[in-house]
Design a protein around this motif. Structure first.
Motif, PDB file in Angstrom:
ATOM      1  N   VAL A  18       0.836  -1.202   0.000  1.00  0.00           N
ATOM      2  CA  VAL A  18       0.000   0.000   0.000  1.00  0.00           C
ATOM      3  C   VAL A  18       0.870   1.252   0.000  1.00  0.00           C
ATOM      4  N   LYS A  19       1.975   1.194   0.753  1.00  0.00           N
ATOM      5  CA  LYS A  19       2.890   2.338   0.821  1.00  0.00           C
ATOM      6  C   LYS A  19       3.421   2.702  -0.558  1.00  0.00           C
ATOM      7  N   THR A  20       3.722   1.678  -1.373  1.00  0.00           N
ATOM      8  CA  THR A  20       4.235   1.916  -2.726  1.00  0.00           C
ATOM      9  C   THR A  20       3.162   2.553  -3.596  1.00  0.00           C
ATOM     10  N   LEU A  21       1.926   2.063  -3.499  1.00  0.00           N
ATOM     11  CA  LEU A  21       0.828   2.634  -4.289  1.00  0.00           C
ATOM     12  C   LEU A  21       0.589   4.098  -3.919  1.00  0.00           C
ATOM     13  N   ARG A  22       0.708   4.401  -2.662  1.00  0.00           N
ATOM     14  CA  ARG A  22       0.543   5.799  -2.234  1.00  0.00           C
ATOM     15  C   ARG A  22       1.672   6.667  -2.789  1.00  0.00           C
ATOM     16  N   TYR A  23       2.865   6.096  -2.827  1.00  0.00           N
ATOM     17  CA  TYR A  23       3.995   6.853  -3.385  1.00  0.00           C
ATOM     18  C   TYR A  23       3.796   7.078  -4.879  1.00  0.00           C
ATOM     19  N   TYR A  24       3.312   6.052  -5.595  1.00  0.00           N
ATOM     20  CA  TYR A  24       3.034   6.201  -7.028  1.00  0.00           C
ATOM     21  C   TYR A  24       2.031   7.339  -7.254  1.00  0.00           C
ATOM     22  N   ASP A  25       1.035   7.417  -6.389  1.00  0.00           N
ATOM     23  CA  ASP A  25       0.044   8.490  -6.479  1.00  0.00           C
ATOM     24  C   ASP A  25       0.707   9.839  -6.231  1.00  0.00           C
ATOM     25  N   GLU A  26       1.551   9.884  -5.228  1.00  0.00           N
ATOM     26  CA  GLU A  26       2.214  11.136  -4.841  1.00  0.00           C
ATOM     27  C   GLU A  26       3.061  11.705  -5.969  1.00  0.00           C
ATOM     28  N   ILE A  27       3.767  10.839  -6.704  1.00  0.00           N
ATOM     29  CA  ILE A  27       4.648  11.329  -7.778  1.00  0.00           C
ATOM     30  C   ILE A  27       3.938  11.396  -9.130  1.00  0.00           C
ATOM     31  N   GLY A  28       2.667  11.036  -9.154  1.00  0.00           N
ATOM     32  CA  GLY A  28       1.904  11.130 -10.387  1.00  0.00           C
ATOM     33  C   GLY A  28       2.136   9.995 -11.362  1.00  0.00           C
ATOM     34  N   LEU A  29       2.667   8.876 -10.877  1.00  0.00           N
ATOM     35  CA  LEU A  29       2.934   7.737 -11.752  1.00  0.00           C
ATOM     36  C   LEU A  29       1.705   6.857 -11.937  1.00  0.00           C
ATOM     37  N   PHE A  30       0.954   6.645 -10.857  1.00  0.00           N
ATOM     38  CA  PHE A  30      -0.232   5.803 -10.926  1.00  0.00           C
ATOM     39  C   PHE A  30      -1.254   6.341  -9.938  1.00  0.00           C
ATOM     40  N   LYS A  31      -2.195   7.130 -10.476  1.00  0.00           N
ATOM     41  CA  LYS A  31      -3.169   7.793  -9.617  1.00  0.00           C
ATOM     42  C   LYS A  31      -4.477   7.006  -9.606  1.00  0.00           C
ATOM     43  N   PRO A  32      -5.223   7.081  -8.517  1.00  0.00           N
ATOM     44  CA  PRO A  32      -6.504   6.358  -8.441  1.00  0.00           C
ATOM     45  C   PRO A  32      -7.527   6.920  -9.428  1.00  0.00           C
ATOM     46  N   MET A  33      -8.500   6.062  -9.762  1.00  0.00           N
ATOM     47  CA  MET A  33      -9.575   6.496 -10.658  1.00  0.00           C
ATOM     48  C   MET A  33     -10.356   7.638 -10.021  1.00  0.00           C
ATOM     49  N   LYS A  34     -10.564   7.519  -8.706  1.00  0.00           N
ATOM     50  CA  LYS A  34     -11.251   8.593  -7.985  1.00  0.00           C
ATOM     51  C   LYS A  34     -10.851   8.564  -6.523  1.00  0.00           C
ATOM     52  N   VAL A  35     -11.048   9.676  -5.845  1.00  0.00           N
ATOM     53  CA  VAL A  35     -10.782   9.791  -4.417  1.00  0.00           C
ATOM     54  C   VAL A  35     -12.049  10.313  -3.748  1.00  0.00           C
ATOM     55  N   ASP A  36     -12.547   9.588  -2.761  1.00  0.00           N
ATOM     56  CA  ASP A  36     -13.757   9.994  -2.060  1.00  0.00           C
ATOM     57  C   ASP A  36     -13.526  11.334  -1.355  1.00  0.00           C
ATOM     58  N   GLU A  37     -14.390  12.298  -1.636  1.00  0.00           N
ATOM     59  CA  GLU A  37     -14.205  13.650  -1.103  1.00  0.00           C
ATOM     60  C   GLU A  37     -14.236  13.685   0.425  1.00  0.00           C
ATOM     61  N   LYS A  38     -15.054  12.831   1.027  1.00  0.00           N
ATOM     62  CA  LYS A  38     -15.188  12.860   2.479  1.00  0.00           C
ATOM     63  C   LYS A  38     -14.128  11.998   3.170  1.00  0.00           C
ATOM     64  N   ARG A  40     -11.517  10.456   1.750  1.00  0.00           N
ATOM     65  CA  ARG A  40     -10.217  10.541   1.057  1.00  0.00           C
ATOM     66  C   ARG A  40      -9.691   9.153   0.683  1.00  0.00           C
ATOM     67  N   TYR A  41     -10.555   8.144   0.649  1.00  0.00           N
ATOM     68  CA  TYR A  41     -10.171   6.805   0.211  1.00  0.00           C
ATOM     69  C   TYR A  41      -9.918   6.810  -1.296  1.00  0.00           C
ATOM     70  N   ARG A  42      -8.899   6.075  -1.687  1.00  0.00           N
ATOM     71  CA  ARG A  42      -8.566   5.956  -3.105  1.00  0.00           C
ATOM     72  C   ARG A  42      -9.278   4.737  -3.689  1.00  0.00           C
ATOM     73  N   TYR A  43      -9.740   4.880  -4.941  1.00  0.00           N
ATOM     74  CA  TYR A  43     -10.400   3.763  -5.632  1.00  0.00           C
ATOM     75  C   TYR A  43      -9.839   3.633  -7.054  1.00  0.00           C
ATOM     76  N   TYR A  44      -9.690   2.378  -7.467  1.00  0.00           N
ATOM     77  CA  TYR A  44      -9.116   2.076  -8.777  1.00  0.00           C
ATOM     78  C   TYR A  44     -10.079   1.187  -9.561  1.00  0.00           C
ATOM     79  N   SER A  45      -9.849   1.110 -10.885  1.00  0.00           N
ATOM     80  CA  SER A  45     -10.709   0.292 -11.747  1.00  0.00           C
ATOM     81  C   SER A  45      -9.873  -0.715 -12.533  1.00  0.00           C
ATOM     82  N   THR A  46     -10.542  -1.707 -13.142  1.00  0.00           N
ATOM     83  CA  THR A  46      -9.844  -2.727 -13.934  1.00  0.00           C
ATOM     84  C   THR A  46      -9.145  -2.107 -15.137  1.00  0.00           C
TER      85      THR A  46
END
Length: 274
Positions: A18-38, A40-46
């Motif tokens: 999970v730490k790696t996925l968060r880092y990918y998001d932080e550097i803009g390499l692999f961002k979630p499909m959406k982030v819940d506004e309330k 702040r959970y990250r969600y991804y798609s197939t």
């Protein structure tokens, strides 16, 4: 069919922390499909799975994350080929380095195995030696502290590391001093160069030819008696000394605590008296 996955689910599905996925998001390499506004959970798609597969593929090839990100931003086949070819060159260089390391393993293992079955300790003998390339620093060395300092100096000047020369360090006594029976001073220290490409002002050659040699159960040669035996052998066989004497420690107290296993070899280049 479910097409929304939490970061924890993606972590389990793709075996990525999970730490790696968060880092990918932080550097803009692999961002979630959406982030819940309330929450702040990250969600991804197939649809993002292949993106992540490509990251893993390139990462396993050793390509830096910065270049992987640039590929996703450009999505250009020429750039993709460029980074693949660049990493292939890096890989070939690493293979070459590993082959050199393996060669050192083979040489050292062979030498240590042979040393356990020697039957000529303290006995002079003739040996034919091939040309050996070395990195040689010529300066007077009169004590163990001076020897260690000279070795550090040689290491720094030649930009070598200890991993290169453990078991490959030697010293020499000048032909003038050995003929005068003076053994208290070395005139140089050297590192054996095995199968590496070295371009350096310190590169020298230990000549091919006949050597009178002797193995001694010593960490360092400190007794002139060893040389007396060598000189008697050389004289009785009708040879003369033609170069500096070489001493190289094969087994010392860092390899064995048993002093009876310490081993140093003396090599003196000679030729028949005409």
């Amino acid at each position: 069919m479910k097409n929304q996955f939490s970061i924890g689910e993606i972590s389990k599905l793709h075996n990525i922390p999970v730490k790696t996925l968060r880092y990918y998001d932080e550097i803009g390499l692999f961002k979630p499909m959406k982030v819940d506004e309330k929450s702040r959970y990250r969600y991804y798609s197939t649809e993002q799975f292949e993106h992540l597969n490509t990251i893993n593929y390139l990462k396993e090839l050793g390509i830096p994350l910065k270049e992987i990100k640039a590929q996703f931003e450009q999505r250009d086949i020429n750039y993709f080929l460029t980074i693949l070819k660049k990493q292939q060159e890096n890989t070939l260089q690493k293979i070459k380095e590993l082959q050199q390391i393996n060669h050192r393993f083979e040489n050292r293992i062979k030498e240590l195995e042979q040393s356990r079955n020697l039957d000529k300790i303290g006995v002079p003998f003739f040996k034919q030696l091939e040309e050996r390339r070395v990195l040689r620093l010529k300066e007077p060395i009169r004590s163990t502290p001076e020897l260690e300092l000279s070795l550090r100096k040689l290491e720094n000047i030649s930009k070598r590391t200890a991993s290169i020369f453990i078991g490959g360090v030697g010293v020499t006594i000048s032909i003038q001093n050995i003929k005068k029976r003076e053994f208290s001073e070395y005139n140089s220290i050297f590192l054996i160069v095995e199968d590496e490409e070295v371009s350096n002002d310190l590169v020298a050659v230990l000549a091919k030819g006949t050597y009178v040699c002797m193995y001694c159960n010593e960490r360092r040669i400190e007794a002139s008696a060893y040389y007396d035996r060598l000189f008697d052998f050389i004289q009785k066989n009708g040879y003369t000394i033609i170069g500096d004497a070489i001493e190289r420690t094969i087994i010392d107290d860092y390899i064995s605590k048993n002093k009876e296993e310490f081993l140093t070899e003396i090599q003196i280049p000679v030729k028949p008296i005409e």
